[in-house]
Design an enzyme around this catalytic site. Sequence first.
Site, mmCIF file in Angstrom:
data_model
loop_
_atom_site.group_PDB
_atom_site.id
_atom_site.type_symbol
_atom_site.label_atom_id
_atom_site.label_comp_id
_atom_site.label_asym_id
_atom_site.label_seq_id
_atom_site.Cartn_x
_atom_site.Cartn_y
_atom_site.Cartn_z
ATOM 1 N N TYR A 1 -19.591 -105.471 -48.175
ATOM 2 C CA TYR A 1 -18.961 -104.177 -47.874
ATOM 3 C C TYR A 1 -19.931 -103.022 -48.123
ATOM 4 C CZ TYR A 1 -15.657 -100.273 -48.225
ATOM 5 O OH TYR A 1 -15.004 -99.070 -48.065
ATOM 6 N N GLU A 2 -20.738 -103.154 -49.173
ATOM 7 C CA GLU A 2 -21.698 -102.107 -49.513
ATOM 8 C C GLU A 2 -23.035 -102.284 -48.790
ATOM 9 O OE1 GLU A 2 -21.870 -102.051 -53.806
ATOM 10 O OE2 GLU A 2 -20.064 -100.793 -53.916
ATOM 11 N N TYR B 1 -10.635 -91.346 -56.137
ATOM 12 C CA TYR B 1 -11.055 -90.984 -57.481
ATOM 13 C C TYR B 1 -10.819 -89.503 -57.774
ATOM 14 C CZ TYR B 1 -13.245 -95.596 -57.552
ATOM 15 O OH TYR B 1 -13.463 -96.943 -57.501
ATOM 16 N N VAL C 1 -10.949 -104.526 -54.222
ATOM 17 C CA VAL C 1 -9.704 -105.121 -53.746
ATOM 18 C C VAL C 1 -9.953 -105.595 -52.321
ATOM 19 C CG1 VAL C 1 -7.274 -104.716 -53.176
ATOM 20 C CG2 VAL C 1 -8.277 -103.624 -55.199
ATOM 21 N N GLU D 1 -18.429 -101.085 -63.776
ATOM 22 C CA GLU D 1 -19.470 -101.579 -62.880
ATOM 23 C C GLU D 1 -18.922 -101.791 -61.472
ATOM 24 O OE1 GLU D 1 -23.220 -102.766 -61.627
ATOM 25 O OE2 GLU D 1 -22.599 -101.751 -63.470
ATOM 26 N N ASN E 1 -18.891 -93.843 -49.197
ATOM 27 C CA ASN E 1 -17.573 -94.458 -49.375
ATOM 28 C C ASN E 1 -16.522 -93.369 -49.632
ATOM 29 O OD1 ASN E 1 -15.396 -96.087 -49.896
ATOM 30 N ND2 ASN E 1 -16.452 -97.398 -51.370
ATOM 31 N N GLY F 1 -1.804 -99.760 -53.606
ATOM 32 C CA GLY F 1 -1.961 -99.066 -54.884
ATOM 33 C C GLY F 1 -2.636 -99.891 -55.958
ATOM 34 N N ILE G 1 -15.134 -102.009 -58.999
ATOM 35 C CA ILE G 1 -13.713 -102.122 -58.674
ATOM 36 C C ILE G 1 -13.652 -102.602 -57.232
ATOM 37 C CG2 ILE G 1 -11.550 -100.904 -58.217
ATOM 38 C CD1 ILE G 1 -12.153 -99.022 -60.466
#
Length: 199
Positions: free
Chosen positions: A32-33, A148, A104, A100, A141, A112, A102
């Site tokens: 994803y990154e 956040y 999902v 470091e 992102n 949520g 998170i």
Amino acid sequence: MSTLPMPKFLVRDARPEDCDSIYRMIYDLAVYEKMPEKVAISAETLREDAFGHSHPPRFHALVVQLVVDGERGEIEVKTVGYSIYNEVYCSFAGAHLWIEDIFVEEQYRKFGLAGAIVRKLAAYADAHSMDRIEWNVLGWNQLAIGFYKSIGAVDLSTNGRSEGRKEGLSLFRLTEEKYKAYLDRREEQSANGPVITIM
């Protein structure tokens, strides 16, 4: 016409047997990154570093699990998210929490769950009298950055602080005041929404 039941999720501390799933999701996060080639560990590395008996834990982790009631009364569980975090000590300010990762899985990002992860981490920071929580976010992102900021985190890279920007990363901070405010929020669970249990 019957309707499908809303999903149920559990957020809990990781166990040694979770490391295979955590490793799989670390790789998914790296994809994803856009840096899958950076992953240089294994599930066994995670197991040894977090749960090995020859040294203190080198990191802490939690997992998010989807819990499904089977047609025959059995319970099926699938791990769909995780977080890795550490305690960090600053000689000027004392202990704080460093996140470091998170993560999902994509199909579960509208339930949520990231908020539930942050809530559990904030409870940990509060229980251990930490003055802040910090983590890095990739500058592109915007989905994560928007979330956040919505919970009160500050992007230090926009405050004229050079340490807030490194290799395309933005350093975010959730102060003790802000994370306690987030813990104090009583978010109503919709009758049509998922059930999220934080242990």
